[in-house]
Design an enzyme around this catalytic site. Structure first.
Site, short mmCIF file in Angstrom:
data_model
loop_
_atom_site.label_atom_id
_atom_site.label_comp_id
_atom_site.label_asym_id
_atom_site.label_seq_id
_atom_site.Cartn_x
_atom_site.Cartn_y
_atom_site.Cartn_z
CG HIS A 15 -1.81 -1.20 1.28
ND1 HIS A 15 -1.45 -2.33 1.99
CD2 HIS A 15 -3.00 -1.47 0.69
CE1 HIS A 15 -2.40 -3.24 1.85
NE2 HIS A 15 -3.34 -2.76 1.07
NE ARG A 54 -4.89 -0.07 -3.06
CZ ARG A 54 -5.66 -1.09 -2.68
NH1 ARG A 54 -6.75 -0.84 -1.97
NH2 ARG A 54 -5.35 -2.33 -2.99
CB VAL A 99 -2.18 16.48 12.28
CG1 VAL A 99 -1.14 16.77 13.34
CG2 VAL A 99 -1.49 15.95 11.02
CG MET A 194 -14.43 8.59 11.94
SD MET A 194 -15.19 8.53 10.29
CE MET A 194 -15.46 6.77 10.09
CG ASP A 218 -18.02 18.37 13.46
OD1 ASP A 218 -18.76 17.57 14.06
OD2 ASP A 218 -16.94 18.03 12.94
#
Length: 250
Positions: A15, A54, A99, A194, A218
């Site tokens: 990857h 990717r 970050v 997440m 938010d």
């Protein structure tokens, strides 16, 4: 040289299309590839691109005279665990600081505040997969955490706060569960994001050091949110704290 070493020298990991030595031991890790490019162009000196597999962009340059890299992680725990594992396991990386952005839970945390994640709760099964039958506590490197806390205060303008405490790393971006947020707030959880739990889990498994330094973009209670442009402009404070932590953790 083994066949595996030859493959790494030619094509990199599955990857990350970089060669051994292309990454510095110290890595900044935003989620967004465009943010990784922005960090390379405006924050690092003499940065060169080392991977774009990717569309996940990675660069290596210097910051304050020390070699430092930036690599995007993509979104979510599965993605960040892939990239962090390959960095720690195959590229000699020692420290990674995420970050990114987060959604605040309590009223005491405001837009543009910085949250340094001293722990990462999660609704992912990740913490139970690392050691069969055991739910691990997912926490950052204390050295990085202490260095980030020391670096935070001088960087923050008047009216903007720094908070140190737990976050929730959720698999569900569109999480609409007020009762869950109430329970988390009562237990001192500051924000939802997440990736931190995945990064902390990989660092634990691979013997590396990790931390998440997050900008509040938010608020889950009020619905207030920064625009895309404001997120980019206000991201720099957390970035400077993260980079200082990478350099000064002892």
């Amino acid at each position: 040289m083994t066949a595996k070493d030859v493959r790494m020298a030619v094509a990199g990991t599955p990857h990350i299309g970089a060669r051994p030595g292309d990454f510095a031991p110290l890595v900044l890790m935003p989620g967004d590839p465009r943010r990784a490019r922005r960090i390379a162009e405006t924050f690092l000196q003499d940065a060169r691109q080392v991977t774009d597999v990717r569309g996940i962009l990675g660069y290596t340059g210097t910051h304050r005279g020390a070699a430092m890299s930036v690599l995007a992680s993509g979104m979510g725990i599965p993605s960040v665990t892939i990239y962090a594992t390959e960095l720690f396991r195959h590229y000699g990386v020692r420290r990674i600081v995420r970050v990114g952005t987060a959604g605040a839970i309590p009223a005491s945390v405001s837009l543009r505040d910085v949250v340094i994640a001293s722990a990462a709760h999660t609704d992912s099964s990740l913490s139970r997969l690392l050691v069969d039958g055991l739910t691990l506590s997912l926490a950052p490197s204390y050295r990085l955490l202490r260095a980030a806390a020391d670096a935070a205060e001088p960087e923050l303008p008047r009216g903007t706060a720094v908070h140190i405490g737990p976050v929730l790393s959720s698999d569900h971006f569109y999480l609409d569960r007020p009762a869950l947020f109430d329970a988390l707030e009562r237990r001192g959880t500051l924000a939802v994001e997440m990736e931190a739990a995945g990064l902390y889990a990989v660092a634990c498994a691979e013997g590396g050091e990790a931390l998440a330094v997050l900008t509040v973009s938010d608020h889950l209670r009020t619905g207030d949110a920064l625009t895309a442009e404001e997120r980019e402009a206000d991201f720099d404070r957390a970035l400077r704290i993260a980079a200082t932590a990478l350099l000064t953790a002892v």
